[in-house]
Design an enzyme around this catalytic site. Sequence first.
Site, mmCIF file in Angstrom:
data_model
loop_
_atom_site.group_PDB
_atom_site.id
_atom_site.type_symbol
_atom_site.label_atom_id
_atom_site.label_comp_id
_atom_site.label_asym_id
_atom_site.label_seq_id
_atom_site.Cartn_x
_atom_site.Cartn_y
_atom_site.Cartn_z
ATOM 1 N N GLY B 42 1.745 15.629 10.844
ATOM 2 C CA GLY B 42 2.940 15.047 10.247
ATOM 3 C C GLY B 42 2.676 14.771 8.778
ATOM 4 C CG LEU B 43 5.683 12.890 6.242
ATOM 5 C CD1 LEU B 43 6.566 11.675 6.037
ATOM 6 C CD2 LEU B 43 5.864 13.871 5.099
ATOM 7 N N GLY B 45 -1.011 13.533 8.360
ATOM 8 C CA GLY B 45 -2.014 14.536 8.709
ATOM 9 C C GLY B 45 -1.987 15.750 7.792
ATOM 10 N NE ARG B 330 15.014 0.950 9.502
ATOM 11 C CZ ARG B 330 14.333 2.070 9.343
ATOM 12 N NH1 ARG B 330 13.183 2.236 9.954
ATOM 13 N NH2 ARG B 330 14.801 3.021 8.571
ATOM 14 C CG HIS B 401 13.117 4.335 14.472
ATOM 15 N ND1 HIS B 401 13.337 5.693 14.549
ATOM 16 C CD2 HIS B 401 12.917 4.077 13.160
ATOM 17 C CE1 HIS B 401 13.280 6.211 13.332
ATOM 18 N NE2 HIS B 401 13.007 5.265 12.470
ATOM 19 C CD GLU B 425 5.231 5.748 14.231
ATOM 20 O OE1 GLU B 425 5.603 6.889 13.894
ATOM 21 O OE2 GLU B 425 5.801 5.082 15.112
#
Lengths: 255, 637
Positions: B42-43, B45, B330, B401, B425
């Site tokens: 992902g971003l 990695g 949120r 989420h 994350e």
Amino acid sequence: MKLRLKIWRQKSQDSDGAFENYELDGVSSGMSFLEMLDFLNERLVSEGREPVAFDHDCREGICGACSLMINGAAHGPQQEVTTCQLHMRAFRDGDEICIEPWRSAAFPVLKDLITDRSALDRVMQAGGFVSVSTGGVPDANTIPVSKNLADLAMDAAACIGCGACVAACKNSSAMLFVSAKVSQLSLLPQGQPERGRRALRMVGQMDKEGFGHCTNTSACEAACPKHISVSHIARLNREYLKASLCGGEEELLSD
Amino acid sequence: MDLDAKIPSGPLAEKWNRHKFEMKLVSPANKRRYRIIVVGTGLAGSSAAASLAELGYQVEAFCYQDSPRRAHSIAAQGGINASKNYPADGDSIFRLFYDTIKGGDFRSREANVYRLAEVSGSIIDQAVAQGVPFAREYGGSLANRSFGGAQVSRTFYARGQTGQQLLLGAYSALSRQIGQGSVRMHARKEMLDLVLVDGRAAGIIVRDLVTGRISRHAADAVVLATGGYGNTFFLSTNAAGCNVTAAFRAYKRGAGFANPCFTQIHPTCIPVSGDHQSKLTLMSESLRNDGRVWVPRKQGDQRAPHEIPPEERDYYLERKYPAFGNLAPRDIASRSAKEVCDAGYGIGQSGLGVYLDFADAIQRLGEKTVRERYGNLFHMYQKITDENPYQIPMRIYPAVHYTMGGLWVDYNLQSTIPGLHVIGEANFSDHGANRLGASALMQGLADGYFVLPGTIGHYLAGITPGQVTTEHPEFGDVEKQVRDKIGKFFSSNGSRSPTSFHKELGKIMWDHCGMARTKAGLEEALRKIPELRDEFWKNLRVTGNGEELNQQLEKAGRVADFLEFGELMCRDALIREESCGGHFREEHQTEDGEARRNDAAFSHVAVWEHKGKEKVPQRHQEELKFENVKVAIRSYK
């Protein structure tokens, strides 16, 4: 609703495949197409039968993992959706639905509906980038880009790499995919230094992977879930021609 | 368990620069002797793998998807924060730092968050240089918009596909390195365990998802960039394949797991529509810039939204939080939605929904402008719900989420296992108990581009490269355990599919460890989860075999770990007797229903240590010190 599914089953890349028929009752119109397949698979597992393998991940139309030729159309009958965004309300009770994997020599079937699309990655590795390393770049606002160009580049950059363009093309051409990246980067100032080299290298790799030529039927644009325009193919052709004639080749040769 | 965060000394604003100077370096000629494994593309990695290879390290990258471009970062919609202060509206590194600490309800580490704010601007520079087509003003400069929890416009975006564009930027950098042979990419490979040699991370055991072949991979350091664990809840906005396995395996090998109960429920998702549903779709927070959230003032009002006159509508966020209005953070926006629905004001058949209305925005800006800003989101909404949001307000409801908890890391992003680094994350470090919108992309890329490539060198400089090979007996032992576990999935020969267990676990988690938690509920979950796990091992049915492409087997492995991990989440939530950020314990609230923190007892990171099979894990604490901000009651009123 009740459906008759005709699904391509193939054990592995080396084995022969065939269609198998399944009757599926209890499908609701609110299900996504993939949820319908989940539902079928749960049923198959409960009967001790082998479920249907298919690629999927984000299930919101952006990762590009899902595929499927549905009644002969890539990502099914609707425009501008991926299979995961297609809902069963697009079908009617009693429909027969034929489900196949992407069909292209460059995308060998791995199992059932799963194909190997790594050819697209290799095309990107050949030149689908701007050669900047991390750090040492100028402040973002020192590179002004007109809004119109940025918007046009974004239209091209929206490609999700699903391969529907290839699957829809009678020649299995990957021109729409390749042109989306070449176009995005040739429109932006950041892409200029490697402009010719990029077009030559990506097209070269595309040919090596066994994708076919473009004969301008625009079937790719019609199947593209992100509605990427064939005008990008025109831009790729221009880029390629210019690079072939005016020096891009030398750049390539100097590698 | 040693929880020394290794925060550099000196004033907050100087720590990172000072640390960069003080860290040991690996000389350019020596870098190629070190091999680094990066799991996940992902971003975090992709950016890490590319940046490490550019520096000269040998990199082996792994992802379970068929291509590194498909990691779930791609689905992030709204934007990425950076303290560029281009709009000159009062932003600064300190303000982004402060907003993030406050947004996280004072449960994150000052030094990490400050560094995040500090490097945020470089991320934008990097992405622009790669050709990421961010939104522009007519003059050619970059456009910004505002996001929840901030009173400045610091969010950069590429339509509603910012995650996609940033990931494709990082993927292009990664592709360049793969093409040059400096990164070896292993797609469709899933990490099933971590191998330690002499207490250090020495490699991983991997299953080839196409052939079923199990293989060993040794390296001088291992980086986990494997995302969050939102799918513990079954229904979430995560991709179907997102899982906790890599992180949980690391935990079982001795890595501390921090704050597992900190999960983020996103306020604006498309409501659940039936029990066949496989995932929930997010509608970007950016929509709250122009959309107004409301419910009818009358309970159970069945009228169509346009038939309800303005004075009979409750714009509850604007009413309760006038300073931030629809852009309340949120956790607060989600809880408020739950509150009005629980009180009977919810809309739709289930009563679990609220309106997100664009009528005023369309009147003010015109449909064209609204289409330009949110066109693809409206399109996505219409495809799923069959309703046109230009004409009818969207129906939305909160959904799981993001997970703020994750493997514990120090300032160098190293876990409690030497050599095991965790980024994005998958770690716990920057968002405290609640993440602000547009900060996930920022953190993933900060870790991958700018933090890890420096800090991992500091670790590598202290070890001799290439000491451990896959012939080491530890690799054999761990591989055997992996094979035994795969065999076990086929041996029970029961009648239930892995998915059916996942769904049942998800329901337990949502009911008892979701938006509001109670002691009784968590205790019930802690009874039910082990029962479900027992049944899983007795009554599971996995079709096929392990030596082929087998999606049921993949699923079974992930669900087996969720079934253990869910228990850890509940355990953590039960002990944290306070409400903070996304963790809301009903016992701890103010008279007007706001979260009540307990700083005296819980101003710390809870870090769990695995103590062995069927043993209760041990809870450790890393105390949080706030020297640069005043810890206050978080107010958005």
